[in-house]
Design an enzyme around this catalytic site. Structure first.
Site, mmCIF file in Angstrom:
data_model
loop_
_atom_site.group_PDB
_atom_site.id
_atom_site.type_symbol
_atom_site.label_atom_id
_atom_site.label_comp_id
_atom_site.label_asym_id
_atom_site.label_seq_id
_atom_site.Cartn_x
_atom_site.Cartn_y
_atom_site.Cartn_z
ATOM 1 N N GLU A 135 39.359 25.678 39.610
ATOM 2 C CA GLU A 135 39.454 26.340 40.920
ATOM 3 C C GLU A 135 38.166 27.124 41.082
ATOM 4 O O GLU A 135 37.842 27.975 40.263
ATOM 5 C CB GLU A 135 40.686 27.243 40.975
ATOM 6 C CG GLU A 135 41.068 27.667 42.386
ATOM 7 C CD GLU A 135 40.327 28.922 42.824
ATOM 8 O OE1 GLU A 135 39.408 28.781 43.667
ATOM 9 O OE2 GLU A 135 40.652 29.999 42.341
ATOM 10 N N CYS A 159 39.108 34.566 45.786
ATOM 11 C CA CYS A 159 38.626 33.263 46.243
ATOM 12 C C CYS A 159 39.266 32.884 47.568
ATOM 13 O O CYS A 159 38.732 32.070 48.314
ATOM 14 C CB CYS A 159 38.885 32.193 45.191
ATOM 15 S SG CYS A 159 40.571 32.170 44.571
#
Length: 515
Positions: free
Chosen positions: A286, A320
């Protein structure tokens, strides 16, 4: 039998008893600051002369703890220990493995404020953000425990007359878990216990800025009954230890959360078959995002401003999933911008031990300098509406910053800043807004604020992100409710906290028996 999963509730800090309990936890942790923490390899404590020092980003001269630093020899020992433990751990009943996770969740739940207080001191998280981080860690433990019990049943397949066919999952081997600092407990826990509960063993390399809370968690797993060698705690440098672990021929699985540059490099290295390696490594990454809140002409404008604010400035934009771009229909652009600026000017920034501070520091000096340099770029590319100032005299504090009137191709509309900066851009219509929203290399999260049902359906089809939210902020995914992972350069779209995540840590096996 386990009760059905539901997520850990967040603490209500308007209740005086909860505030007092959290303040007591902060005091308890403050007395623990400055201690040394060894590596943990095959259950043994290993102390090295070389240390990683963890500093409080809000009080940069306050040492949170010193952690022994692994070298390649110790990384090798950790890999061998994990490989040896795998030979027995893989055969442990999945329900027993799941039960260890449930016990670990119970331990953290009893010490919930203590773990959150560590996050306040080590990661600079405000109370609510730290509490949510700890709750998410508990959620990962509880959810993955139940998912493993379900996964153990395998999947139903067909059998012909005279044969019996089964389809089930088997563990892969040694997993290298490289966890981030921004969710120093939650993501570290989730990416460590997913391989563990599926029968793999783990070499854990936590972020060098937040290694203490990771050490505390490994102790929890030991207290919950995890056998030695199933998890090995080896903080160290990426160049020396990280690369070595990724390249190792006995590594079967790599799970990483962090920057795009590091993730892409790791993905490339993992593809190389090394001498002595007899398998292809699997990689779960990720890698961040450049996430957009789209505001339609037909929208609740107060909700729009609030959604942009929360998305951009929660945990100082160090998520994020942070909404670092606001794309607004031209007819309501000025009003939404004005409302968001007004809200941002009321935000408080300071030491997160004080509950009244909405934002704490950014993680370290390097991040501070990077974010401030992006703000300078933004001032040239657009119009500074509020914020833009930073103060690193005692900690790494940056004011919530809004930059308006940006071209969709501007640097701060395209590059991940990972700080409290949101860029505003004007769209001619809804089609144009989606075009701008999709114009980055990332595809993690997004939000659309609109009352237009047709536009909601259009965005479902055309807004190319892994997690899309309507009429709310684009942060705050909850395990089991919002499986999390993105498209494009945001990663492998491995949906953490979702129903198919654990299977990524295993191999499917078909067994056919004639009778």
């Amino acid at each position: 039998m386990l009760q059905p999963y539901k997520h850990e509730p967040f603490t209500d800090f308007t209740v005086e008893a909860n505030r007092k309990a959290f303040e007591e936890a902060l005091g308890l942790v403050e007395k623990e600051l400055g201690k040394e923490y060894p590596l943990i390899i095959n259950g043994e404590r290993v102390t090295t002369e070389d240390k990683i020092q963890s500093w409080n980003p809000a009080r940069k001269d306050q040492l949170v703890g010193s952690v022994s630093k692994a070298n390649q020899d110790l990384a090798e020992k950790a890999i061998q220990s994990a490989d040896e433990a795998f030979q027995t751990w893989r055969n442990v009943n999945p329900e027993e493995r799941a039960n260890i996770l449930v016990k670990a969740a119970a331990i953290i739940r009893r010490r919930k404020h203590e773990f959150s207080a560590w996050l306040v001191h080590e990661a600079g998280k405000p109370w609510k953000e730290a509490d949510a981080d700890t709750a998410e860690a508990i959620d990962f433990l509880e959810y993955y425990a139940r998912q493993m019990i379900e996964l153990n049943r395998g999947k139903e397949i067909l059998s012909r007359p005279g044969e019996q066919n089964r389809y089930f999952y088997t563990p892969m081997g040694v997993t290298v878990t490289i966890s981030p600092w921004n969710f120093a407990l939650a993501i570290m826990v989730g990416s460590a216990v997913a391989p563990i509960v599926t029968g793999n063993t783990v070499v854990l390399k936590p972020a060098s800025t937040t290694p203490v809370v990771a050490a505390k968690f490994v102790e929890v797993l030991e207290d919950a009954g995890l056998p030695k060698g199933v998890i090995n705690y080896v903080p160290g440098s990426g160049a020396e230890v990280g690369d070595y672990l990724v390249d190792h021929p006995k590594t079967s699985l790599i799970t990483f959360t962090g920057s795009k540059d590091v993730g892409v490099r790791l993905y490339e290295r993992a593809a190389v078959v090394r001498p002595g390696q007899n398998h292809l490594k699997r990689v779960i990454v990720e890698m961040g995002g450049k996430d957009t809140v789209v505001v339609d002409r037909d929208a609740d404008l107060d909700l729009a401003a609030e959604s942009i604010l929360v998305s951009a400035f929660g945990f100082s934009g160090q998520k994020c999933s942070a909404g670092s771009r606001a794309v607004i229909h031209k007819d309501v652009y000025d009003e939404v911008l004005e409302k968001t600026v007004a809200l941002a000017k009321n935000l408080t920034v300071g030491d997160p031990t004080n509950r009244d501070n909405y934002m704490g520091p950014v993680i370290d000096e390097k991040a501070f300098e990077k974010i401030m340099s992006y703000i300078e770029i933004g001032k040239k590319e657009g119009r500074l509406m509020t914020g833009g100032e930073g103060d690193s005299s005692t900690g790494f504090f940056i004011q919530p910053t809004i930059i308006a009137d940006l071209d969709p191709e501007a640097v701060i509309m395209q590059e991940e800043i990972f700080g409290p900066v949101v860029a505003f851009s004007k769209a001619n219509d809804f089609d144009h807004a989606l075009e701008i929203a999709n114009n980055t290399e990332y595809g993690l999260t997004g939000a659309v604020i609109t009352r237009n049902r047709a536009h909601i359906e259009q965005a479902k089809r055309e807004f190319h992100v892994g997690n899309l939210y309507f009429n709310r902020n684009c942060t705050g995914a909850i395990v089991g409710y919002h499986p999390f992972g993105g498209f494009k350069m945001s990663g492998t779209d491995s949906k953490a906290g979702g129903p198919d995540y654990l299977a990524l840590h295993m191999q499917a096996k078909t067994v056919s028996e004639m009778y």
